[in-house]
Design an enzyme around this catalytic site. Structure first.
Site, short mmCIF file in Angstrom:
data_model
loop_
_atom_site.label_atom_id
_atom_site.label_comp_id
_atom_site.label_asym_id
_atom_site.label_seq_id
_atom_site.Cartn_x
_atom_site.Cartn_y
_atom_site.Cartn_z
N GLU A 185 0.73 -1.24 -0.05
CA GLU A 185 0.00 0.07 0.02
C GLU A 185 0.85 1.13 -0.09
O GLU A 185 0.55 2.51 0.78
CB GLU A 185 -0.82 0.00 1.25
CG GLU A 185 -1.98 -1.09 1.23
CD GLU A 185 -2.94 -1.12 2.10
OE1 GLU A 185 -4.32 -1.10 2.12
OE2 GLU A 185 -2.65 -0.88 3.33
N GLU A 195 -6.80 -7.37 -0.74
CA GLU A 195 -7.48 -7.13 0.80
C GLU A 195 -8.88 -6.95 0.36
O GLU A 195 -9.16 -6.03 -0.04
CB GLU A 195 -6.62 -5.94 1.37
CG GLU A 195 -5.10 -6.41 1.70
CD GLU A 195 -4.64 -5.29 2.65
OE1 GLU A 195 -5.27 -4.55 3.40
OE2 GLU A 195 -3.47 -5.36 2.66
#
Length: 292
Positions: free
Chosen positions: A181, A254
């Site tokens: 991320e 995710e």
């Protein structure tokens, strides 16, 4: 005539054998899909962190994941667990990540490797060891030589443990994530490319992928590397993914059936209906996912 037919048959058999040998123990991205041993494959994965589970219970938890219908596990590796002091590495007992992968393979599950170096994971310092902060000239998560040098040393130690468990070596690790991320943190594409290069220099074979929220792809992706869209579902997933890795495959590294709590706020809840809706969409559109 008969002789010709026999020769043709032998040629076909030889070609089939060669094709079989080429696809055995292989995982590739081709023709807009994942190919496992030459056949289309879709991840139905769940996140599981060896560092968070007493190692005596690893097998039981892995069996429970399989019983849920999953075929893979997303696995963060916490740097501070494996190099708690500079140059002192630990890969035994609770830190025996090779054993975790071996147990997963024995139970019939594949691994999506997420080695960071930064992992977030609601884990102290995102998995970085404390001593990085004491190093002269160190800038974390940056195209900074002292930082990348230490990352390189760490990745090479990880490689000694995990390369035997990659798919091409007969193991169950199919894919490796680059950073984590990063688009939420920075916008240094040279840094991201160097993290990937550092993984490759350590011996990791890939395929590689990144993960970010779709709105942050411009900041956290790497040209030519599969971009995973966290928390996405529906046509927006296709639209944002196609801008950076057109035509698939599509993966949500995710997917969130739950969410973290913040101190002092009400307990966070995700509705069953929304989880079922997204799951049905993933399954019906051949989208790979990893429940986080």
């Amino acid at each position: 005539m008969i002789k010709t037919a026999i020769l043709v048959a032998l040629a076909l058999l030889t070609g089939t054998a060669a094709m079989s040998a080429e696809t055995q123990n292989s995982f590739k991205i081709a023709d807009g899909q994942f190919l496992l041993n030459g056949k289309p494959f879709t991840f139905r994965s769940g996140e599981m962190h060896p560092s968070r589970i007493p190692y005596q219970y690893w097998r039981q938890r892995i069996q429970m994941a399989k019983a849920c219908g999953l075929n893979s596990l997303g696995v963060y590796i916490m740097w501070n667990m494996h190099e708690p002091e500079k140059g002192k590495f630990s890969f035994s007992g609770q830190n025996d990540i090779a054993k975790f992968c071996k147990i997963a393979q024995e139970e019939g599950l594949y691994v999506i490797l997420r080695p960071g170096p930064y992992v977030c994971a609601e884990w102290d310092f995102g998995g970085f060891p404390y001593w990085l902060l004491t190093e002269p000239g160190m800038t974390i998560r940056a195209n900074n030589k002292p930082f990348l040098d230490r990352v390189g040393i760490y990745f090479k130690q990880l490689a000694k443990q995990l390369l035997p468990h990659e798919i091409q070596n007969g193991g169950n690790i199919l894919m490796t994530q680059v950073e984590n991320e990063y688009g939420s943190y920075g916008n240094d594409h040279e840094y991201m490319a160097n993290v990937k290069k550092t993984l490759e220099n350590a011996g990791f074979a890939g395929p590689f992928f990144t993960c970010d929220g779709g709105s942050l792809f411009e900041r956290g992706t790497i040209p030519g590397v599969l971009a995973g869209a966290n928390g996405s579902a529906g046509d927006d997933l296709f639209a944002v993914s196609n801008k950076h890795f057109g035509g698939g495959p599509y993966i949500v590294p995710e997917a969130y059936p739950g969410w973290l709590d913040h101190w002092g706020e009400a307990h966070s809840k995700v509705s069953t209906e929304s989880v079922v809706r997204d799951l049905n969409w993933y399954l019906s559109h051949n989208v790979s996912f990893n429940f986080y």
